[in-house]
Design an enzyme around this catalytic site. Sequence first.
Site, PDB file in Angstrom:
ATOM      1  N   PHE A 134      -0.848  31.029   6.490  1.00 53.47           N
ATOM      2  CA  PHE A 134      -1.934  30.118   6.137  1.00 53.47           C
ATOM      3  C   PHE A 134      -1.965  29.948   4.611  1.00 53.47           C
ATOM      4  O   PHE A 134      -1.753  30.908   3.872  1.00 53.47           O
ATOM      5  CB  PHE A 134      -3.269  30.660   6.639  1.00 53.47           C
ATOM      6  CG  PHE A 134      -4.357  29.630   6.634  1.00 53.47           C
ATOM      7  CD1 PHE A 134      -4.449  28.704   7.659  1.00 53.47           C
ATOM      8  CD2 PHE A 134      -5.278  29.560   5.603  1.00 53.47           C
ATOM      9  CE1 PHE A 134      -5.438  27.729   7.660  1.00 53.47           C
ATOM     10  CE2 PHE A 134      -6.269  28.589   5.582  1.00 53.47           C
ATOM     11  CZ  PHE A 134      -6.355  27.674   6.614  1.00 53.47           C
ATOM     12  N   ASP A 219      -3.877  40.232   7.227  1.00 56.10           N
ATOM     13  CA  ASP A 219      -4.940  39.242   7.286  1.00 56.10           C
ATOM     14  C   ASP A 219      -5.217  39.010   8.770  1.00 56.10           C
ATOM     15  O   ASP A 219      -4.382  38.450   9.487  1.00 56.10           O
ATOM     16  CB  ASP A 219      -4.499  37.941   6.600  1.00 56.10           C
ATOM     17  CG  ASP A 219      -5.544  36.843   6.716  1.00 56.10           C
ATOM     18  OD1 ASP A 219      -6.487  36.966   7.517  1.00 56.10           O
ATOM     19  OD2 ASP A 219      -5.398  35.820   6.011  1.00 56.10           O
ATOM     20  N   TYR A 244     -15.845  33.618  11.476  1.00 55.29           N
ATOM     21  CA  TYR A 244     -16.298  32.322  11.992  1.00 55.29           C
ATOM     22  C   TYR A 244     -15.399  31.761  13.087  1.00 55.29           C
ATOM     23  O   TYR A 244     -15.710  30.714  13.657  1.00 55.29           O
ATOM     24  CB  TYR A 244     -16.451  31.303  10.861  1.00 55.29           C
ATOM     25  CG  TYR A 244     -15.248  31.132   9.963  1.00 55.29           C
ATOM     26  CD1 TYR A 244     -14.194  30.315  10.331  1.00 55.29           C
ATOM     27  CD2 TYR A 244     -15.185  31.772   8.729  1.00 55.29           C
ATOM     28  CE1 TYR A 244     -13.099  30.149   9.508  1.00 55.29           C
ATOM     29  CE2 TYR A 244     -14.104  31.610   7.891  1.00 55.29           C
ATOM     30  CZ  TYR A 244     -13.056  30.800   8.282  1.00 55.29           C
ATOM     31  OH  TYR A 244     -11.965  30.632   7.460  1.00 55.29           O
ATOM     32  N   LYS A 245     -14.309  32.435  13.383  1.00 58.47           N
ATOM     33  CA  LYS A 245     -13.428  31.951  14.441  1.00 58.47           C
ATOM     34  C   LYS A 245     -13.822  32.613  15.766  1.00 58.47           C
ATOM     35  O   LYS A 245     -14.777  32.202  16.415  1.00 58.47           O
ATOM     36  CB  LYS A 245     -11.972  32.232  14.079  1.00 58.47           C
ATOM     37  CG  LYS A 245     -11.513  31.564  12.779  1.00 58.47           C
ATOM     38  CD  LYS A 245     -10.063  31.883  12.472  1.00 58.47           C
ATOM     39  CE  LYS A 245      -9.646  31.381  11.098  1.00 58.47           C
ATOM     40  NZ  LYS A 245      -9.665  29.906  10.999  1.00 58.47           N
ATOM     41  N   ARG A 399      -3.091  22.912  18.973  1.00 58.01           N
ATOM     42  CA  ARG A 399      -3.441  24.298  19.278  1.00 58.01           C
ATOM     43  C   ARG A 399      -4.578  24.310  20.295  1.00 58.01           C
ATOM     44  O   ARG A 399      -5.591  23.628  20.126  1.00 58.01           O
ATOM     45  CB  ARG A 399      -3.861  25.050  18.014  1.00 58.01           C
ATOM     46  CG  ARG A 399      -2.802  25.092  16.920  1.00 58.01           C
ATOM     47  CD  ARG A 399      -3.203  26.025  15.783  1.00 58.01           C
ATOM     48  NE  ARG A 399      -4.488  25.671  15.208  1.00 58.01           N
ATOM     49  CZ  ARG A 399      -5.157  26.422  14.325  1.00 58.01           C
ATOM     50  NH1 ARG A 399      -4.648  27.586  13.933  1.00 58.01           N
ATOM     51  NH2 ARG A 399      -6.319  26.027  13.843  1.00 58.01           N
TER      52      ARG A 399
END
Length: 428
Positions: A134, A219, A244-245, A399
């Site tokens: 990312f 991460d 938040y995911k 995704r």
Amino acid sequence: MTAPHAPTPAAELDAADSLASFRQEFHLPPGPDGRPVAYFCGNSLGLMPKAARAAVETEFDTWARLGVEGHFEAPSFWMHFHETLTEASARLVGAKPIEVVVMNNLTVNLHLLLVSFYRPTATRYKILMEGGAFPSDQYAIESQARLHGLDPADAIVELVPRPGEHTLRTEDIEATIAGLGDSLATVLIGGVNYYTGQAFDIAAITKAGHAVGAYVGFDLAHAAGNLDLRLHDWDVDFACWCTYKYLNSGPGGTSGVFVHERFAHRPDLVRLAGWWGHDASVRFQMKKGFRPMPGAAGWQLSNAQIFPMAIHRASLAIVDRAGGMPAMRRKSEQLTARLESLIRGLNLPADKLEIITPADPAQRGCQLSVLVHERGRELFDYLADQGIIADWREPNVIRLAPVPLYNSFEDVDRVGEALRQFTISNEE
């Protein structure tokens, strides 16, 4: 001839699902036809728990009634609010309470950890990461290398798949680490690659990194709340994650940090210091000379972000009531396997559509990345028109993340049917 085995109806699986009731604890946005969407975008932003609003309202009420005294009086005790997240966070990632703290945001925490665990020397200065990580990780590592006066092109080693493959092989990661040997200072890899959905063998990578004397960190933005983690037992040095995911704690929510217990009483470790990381017993004496709190708490900078932490506490309570990661992971594997079966059942050639996420459940979380070679954006938009919220990643990947807390087997079948209808309409 034996008839093909028919899949168990989604309604039957949903009726038997021990986690099915948790779906009602989230706000499901309405779709174009008015019914709730099939939300497959939890790997980008999780849905809002219904408990979130009340959790924040409680803190608003405390602020309104007490002002600064909210730090010291019930029900909030803001002075110690972050500590109420510690036990649940430790359970979430397989850690001891002294090894975790919730603070800041993900990239801030990544930088704080790299200050301590990327300490290059003239000969040991390489940092290993996966290619296509990312961008936040890429930018953070580039800037950390420059901070030490190094050329990122020389200091950073990127892992890339073998020709013709989309994901990395564990043996290739281990071989690269061994080949770098005592030039390797730090390994930093995502627990789950955001693009391919590949889950890495954290224990094996950590063991390989330690064998050559490197620090090893992860991460876990796409792994926390997704995989059943055992950070302490796997001997990981450091890690951080967002909330938040898969942890449904709101856009831009707070972040978690793990620092292994062996560093708990190492005040000599270089770090960026802040007053909230200072020894709590003397913090308010306001004296010079930083003395870190034991454990991960010693990396804190500032006092707690009360409102995002209130949401996160409500979300962690849902995870615990659901049985924690073992229970969530079991359903995750079932949902993802069913979605994979439906996609493969379309029998489309790989030059049109292929799943680039590993087929082995141990090498993936609740995400399938579908590489669409033809009319990919059109397919993505079609899914949205059918009330299916997925995620588009350039240049041509969709995704799909079936999250166990709020996705149902019926949701999965909606995706399968939409894909089938799109395929049929494009063959006519």
